[in-house]
Design a protein around this motif. Sequence first.
Motif, short mmCIF file in Angstrom:
data_model
loop_
_atom_site.label_atom_id
_atom_site.label_comp_id
_atom_site.label_asym_id
_atom_site.label_seq_id
_atom_site.Cartn_x
_atom_site.Cartn_y
_atom_site.Cartn_z
N HIS A 135 39.53 41.31 43.12
CA HIS A 135 39.10 41.70 41.68
C HIS A 135 40.60 41.88 40.83
CE1 HIS A 135 37.28 43.37 38.33
NE2 HIS A 135 37.90 44.45 38.25
N GLU A 136 41.47 42.71 41.73
CA GLU A 136 43.05 42.99 41.07
C GLU A 136 43.71 41.41 40.83
OE1 GLU A 136 47.00 44.90 42.76
OE2 GLU A 136 45.32 45.86 43.21
N ALA A 137 43.39 40.55 41.59
CA ALA A 137 44.13 39.17 41.45
C ALA A 137 43.36 38.56 40.13
CB ALA A 137 43.81 38.17 42.61
N GLY A 138 42.34 38.88 39.69
CA GLY A 138 41.80 38.27 38.45
C GLY A 138 40.47 37.61 38.63
N THR A 140 36.28 37.45 39.35
CA THR A 140 35.29 38.38 39.04
C THR A 140 33.68 37.63 39.63
OG1 THR A 140 34.99 37.72 36.68
CG2 THR A 140 36.19 39.84 37.17
N GLU A 223 44.99 33.05 44.00
CA GLU A 223 45.91 33.17 42.90
C GLU A 223 45.62 32.04 41.62
OE1 GLU A 223 50.37 33.45 43.05
OE2 GLU A 223 49.61 35.42 42.52
N ALA A 226 42.34 32.44 39.98
CA ALA A 226 42.22 33.25 39.03
C ALA A 226 42.95 33.01 37.65
CB ALA A 226 43.20 34.79 39.64
N ALA A 227 44.15 32.17 38.04
CA ALA A 227 44.70 31.48 36.81
C ALA A 227 43.84 30.57 36.13
CB ALA A 227 46.12 30.99 37.22
N ALA A 230 41.16 32.45 34.12
CA ALA A 230 41.62 33.21 33.16
C ALA A 230 41.95 32.07 32.00
CB ALA A 230 43.05 33.72 33.23
N GLU A 233 38.51 31.37 30.33
CA GLU A 233 38.14 32.33 29.38
C GLU A 233 38.76 32.27 28.06
OE1 GLU A 233 37.79 37.20 29.13
OE2 GLU A 233 38.32 36.05 31.12
#
Length: 238
Positions: A135-138, A140, A223, A226-227, A230, A233
């Motif tokens: 979650h901290e990495a991004g 969900t 990672e 997560a990128a 992002a 989104e």
Amino acid sequence: MATHSSARTGASKRSGSQLSPEAIIEASLRIAARGGDDAFTVRRLGQELGCDPTAIYRHFRDKDELLLSVADRTLGETLDGVPHGLPWRERLRTLAAESLRVGMKYPVVSSLMASRTTRRANEFRVVELILGAVHEAGLTGTDAAVHYRMFGDSVLAYVGQHAALQMFAPTEREGDETAWNREYRLADRQRFPHIAGLVEELAGVTHEEIYTARIEALLDKIERRAAEAAGDEAAQQR
């Protein structure tokens, strides 16, 4: 002789009456740490604790319940080695390193638990730690769930596999561990040119290098995803 036997029996009964789940778990861990593969047999535990073996069943329904409780204790020992406040990548690196260290300390436990879940408090803490890190990495939602499983299952698989190797007889283990320096060096070069071309490098690879490379690849995957998430989104918001 009869007097000595009676005294020993009386001592065993007293020990049995003083048993607790904690004492049984600790005894199982001591046997496992000595390399024993009988850490969950009531006969061996009875010897270790100086009690009637059947006394174990007063505290654990069966050997499987004992195994799950002991395994959860090893997860607690693993978590003890993960300091609070680490960034997510370092947190997962440390968890992986501690999982391997503790797994090799109690190989019989790790080899039996590679495909199991303890469904107990320390396992929940491990899951919470990994989910918090992804979650901290991004990540969900489904991404977080999938990548948690990817990381956790991969660590369990490697530790369990490596632990199982330690349980083999020394001669069998030695044969597996030296295969790259023996049989693979003799492989037919025409039939297996890629093996022949890397025989020195293959022989030189260590378990530590393999594990580190695997963990770093998993962290990189988290990672990257997560990128990507992002970016997706951001694109939707434009």
